[in-house]
Design an enzyme around this catalytic site. Sequence first.
Site, PDB file in Angstrom:
ATOM      1  CB  CYS A   1      45.007  46.639  36.369  1.00 31.03           C
ATOM      2  SG  CYS A   1      46.099  45.280  35.894  1.00 31.03           S
TER       3      CYS A   1
ATOM      4  CB  CYS B   1      43.859  28.078  36.669  1.00 34.83           C
ATOM      5  SG  CYS B   1      42.731  29.474  36.694  1.00 34.83           S
TER       6      CYS B   1
ATOM      7  NE  ARG C   1      42.223  30.306  44.887  1.00 38.86           N
ATOM      8  CZ  ARG C   1      41.742  30.050  43.663  1.00 38.86           C
ATOM      9  NH1 ARG C   1      41.634  30.998  42.785  1.00 38.86           N
ATOM     10  NH2 ARG C   1      41.401  28.811  43.340  1.00 38.86           N
TER      11      ARG C   1
ATOM     12  CB  CYS D   1      46.441  30.637  38.120  1.00 44.04           C
ATOM     13  SG  CYS D   1      45.391  31.788  37.214  1.00 44.04           S
TER      14      CYS D   1
ATOM     15  CB  CYS E   1      41.177  47.275  34.876  1.00 45.10           C
ATOM     16  SG  CYS E   1      40.634  46.201  33.538  1.00 45.10           S
TER      17      CYS E   1
ATOM     18  CB  CYS F   1      38.472  30.563  38.875  1.00 44.47           C
ATOM     19  SG  CYS F   1      39.234  31.610  40.122  1.00 44.47           S
TER      20      CYS F   1
ATOM     21  CB  CYS G   1      46.749  45.295  29.719  1.00 48.56           C
ATOM     22  SG  CYS G   1      45.142  44.587  29.381  1.00 48.56           S
TER      23      CYS G   1
HETATM   24  N1  SAM Z   1      43.702  40.326  31.852  1.00 48.32           N
HETATM   25  C1  SAM Z   1      42.902  39.314  32.412  1.00 48.32           C
HETATM   26  C2  SAM Z   1      41.607  39.825  32.986  1.00 48.32           C
HETATM   27  O1  SAM Z   1      41.495  40.983  33.292  1.00 48.32           O
HETATM   28  O2  SAM Z   1      40.700  39.004  33.157  1.00 48.32           O
HETATM   29  C3  SAM Z   1      43.622  38.500  33.466  1.00 48.32           C
HETATM   30  C4  SAM Z   1      44.557  39.152  34.438  1.00 48.32           C
HETATM   31  S1  SAM Z   1      43.807  40.265  35.599  1.00 48.32           S
HETATM   32  C5  SAM Z   1      45.214  40.983  36.360  1.00 48.32           C
HETATM   33  C6  SAM Z   1      43.094  39.188  36.805  1.00 48.32           C
HETATM   34  C7  SAM Z   1      42.341  39.798  37.974  1.00 48.32           C
HETATM   35  O3  SAM Z   1      43.257  40.293  38.933  1.00 48.32           O
HETATM   36  C8  SAM Z   1      41.450  40.975  37.701  1.00 48.32           C
HETATM   37  O4  SAM Z   1      40.209  40.583  37.184  1.00 48.32           O
HETATM   38  C9  SAM Z   1      41.285  41.577  39.089  1.00 48.32           C
HETATM   39  O5  SAM Z   1      40.139  41.048  39.725  1.00 48.32           O
HETATM   40  C10 SAM Z   1      42.558  41.145  39.820  1.00 48.32           C
HETATM   41  N2  SAM Z   1      43.412  42.302  40.128  1.00 48.32           N
HETATM   42  C11 SAM Z   1      44.191  42.977  39.266  1.00 48.32           C
HETATM   43  N3  SAM Z   1      44.829  44.000  39.877  1.00 48.32           N
HETATM   44  C12 SAM Z   1      44.441  43.974  41.169  1.00 48.32           C
HETATM   45  C13 SAM Z   1      44.740  44.792  42.310  1.00 48.32           C
HETATM   46  N4  SAM Z   1      45.556  45.839  42.230  1.00 48.32           N
HETATM   47  N5  SAM Z   1      44.171  44.476  43.489  1.00 48.32           N
HETATM   48  C14 SAM Z   1      43.334  43.404  43.580  1.00 48.32           C
HETATM   49  N6  SAM Z   1      43.001  42.608  42.548  1.00 48.32           N
HETATM   50  C15 SAM Z   1      43.543  42.887  41.356  1.00 48.32           C
HETATM   51  C1  DTB Z   2      42.380  36.805  41.155  1.00 46.05           C
HETATM   52  O1  DTB Z   2      41.184  36.931  41.463  1.00 46.05           O
HETATM   53  N1  DTB Z   2      43.380  37.419  41.780  1.00 46.05           N
HETATM   54  C2  DTB Z   2      44.645  37.124  41.144  1.00 46.05           C
HETATM   55  C3  DTB Z   2      44.240  36.110  40.034  1.00 46.05           C
HETATM   56  N2  DTB Z   2      42.825  36.070  40.138  1.00 46.05           N
HETATM   57  C4  DTB Z   2      44.686  36.308  38.652  1.00 46.05           C
HETATM   58  C5  DTB Z   2      45.366  38.335  40.730  1.00 46.05           C
HETATM   59  C6  DTB Z   2      45.631  39.316  41.847  1.00 46.05           C
HETATM   60  C7  DTB Z   2      46.458  40.434  41.323  1.00 46.05           C
HETATM   61  C8  DTB Z   2      46.910  41.383  42.385  1.00 46.05           C
HETATM   62  C9  DTB Z   2      47.716  42.525  41.866  1.00 46.05           C
HETATM   63  C10 DTB Z   2      49.008  42.164  41.206  1.00 46.05           C
HETATM   64  O2  DTB Z   2      49.814  41.372  41.763  1.00 46.05           O
HETATM   65  O3  DTB Z   2      49.272  42.724  40.141  1.00 46.05           O
HETATM   66 FE1  SF4 Z   3      44.436  44.188  31.505  1.00 46.33          FE
HETATM   67 FE2  SF4 Z   3      44.803  44.417  34.118  1.00 46.33          FE
HETATM   68 FE3  SF4 Z   3      42.389  44.824  33.106  1.00 46.33          FE
HETATM   69 FE4  SF4 Z   3      43.424  42.314  33.109  1.00 46.33          FE
HETATM   70  S1  SF4 Z   3      42.889  43.548  34.887  1.00 46.33           S
HETATM   71  S2  SF4 Z   3      42.366  43.338  31.427  1.00 46.33           S
HETATM   72  S3  SF4 Z   3      45.600  42.796  32.818  1.00 46.33           S
HETATM   73  S4  SF4 Z   3      44.240  46.067  32.693  1.00 46.33           S
END
Ligand code: SAM
Ligand code: DTB
Ligand code: SF4
Length: 314
Positions: A61, A129, A261, A98, A58, A189, A54
């Site tokens: 992530c 979703c 959730r 989702c 963030c 959501c 990506c």
């Molecule tokens: N790329 C898209 C975005 O950022 O909206 C969708 C995927 S992103 C992984 C979805 C959500 O997962 C993020 O907004 C964040 O709130 C959650 N998330 C990602 N990594 C996480 C982590 N290590 N711990 C908890 N929540 C996480």
């Molecule tokens: C949300 O709020 N939590 C989910 C879903 N929406 C997309 C993602 C959680 C990701 C946790 C870290 C991972 O598994 O990479």
């Molecule tokens: Fe990309 Fe992860 Fe940020 Fe979603 S949360 S925009 S997958 S870096």
Amino acid sequence: MIKIRNNWTIDEINNIYSQPLLDLVFHSATVHRKFHDPREIQISSLLSIKTGGCTEDCKYCSQSSFYETATTAEPMMKIDEILKKAKQAKENGSSRFCLSTAWRQIPNVEMENILEIIRNVNQLDLEVCATMGMLSQTQAKQLKDAGLHTYNHNLDTGENYYDKIISTRSYQDRLDTLNVVQEAGLNICSGGILGMGESKEDRFNMLKNLSSLKKHPESVPINVLVPIEGTEMKKDPDFSFWDLLRTVATARIIMPQSNVRLSAGRASLNDMEQSFCFFAGANSIFSGEKLLTTNNALPDQDEKLFQILGLYKK
Ligand code: SAM
Ligand code: DTB
Ligand code: SF4
């Protein structure tokens, strides 16, 4: 009569959140029971259909290309494979599926493929979703027409803390997409992540912004940071379960109709902690062995807990 309000102030949210804990939970459980069947839990499954690589930074992530993590960039999953996973999720009791992609925004060349995937999952009688980053008005409309039920787009935290965790987009970008999603007639959501070092005020600001949307989000995922090796984000040592419980209870009180959730981080909660969250008004979980790239609570353990508590799946 409890009124649905879109004008909660920070002071009011603070007063709710800061009540003596058992008063807060009694209050939220009471609200919960006025709006929901307290034995019913919404079951949602996640699938990362385009993982890693990506362009966003963030800090929490595993999928950001800014950090060296165990997750590497993979190609888009094939539709047959996606449908197989969706069928399994339905067999295991999920009502919602989702689809997640590691994108800043859906690339135009991928749009037709995404629409086709949504149409097909929809035919399995699952609520579809998607969480795919920012959306233009046209894209939101196309997703809606393909049968998308809900779009996940998290605010993650309060507006003053946002630039400490992400620099490649702004809080306003996030709010703009949420408005576009709502205007297209999709359900929202949206929630956030706790335990990233944010202050209570940052949490209040996030809850205020969620509850100020024209219509409250249909679901509010409350994630606890899953620390990822290689990223910059470490779990705040001062963050405790009680902060999670207070946030769940406050979200339930100010957004009574929403599904709150228990999301990422559930695997690190014990049965008693999860039960307390359900009592306080959490009424939705992600089910399945995996979230996106990390492990989730074990499905067998969930089944056992549901039996003990007399909960059923919706
Ligand atoms: N790329 C898209 C975005 O950022 O909206 C969708 C995927 S992103 C992984 C979805 C959500 O997962 C993020 O907004 C964040 O709130 C959650 N998330 C990602 N990594 C996480 C982590 N290590 N711990 C908890 N929540 C996480
Ligand atoms: C949300 O709020 N939590 C989910 C879903 N929406 C997309 C993602 C959680 C990701 C946790 C870290 C991972 O598994 O990479
Ligand atoms: Fe990309 Fe992860 Fe940020 Fe979603 S949360 S925009 S997958 S870096």
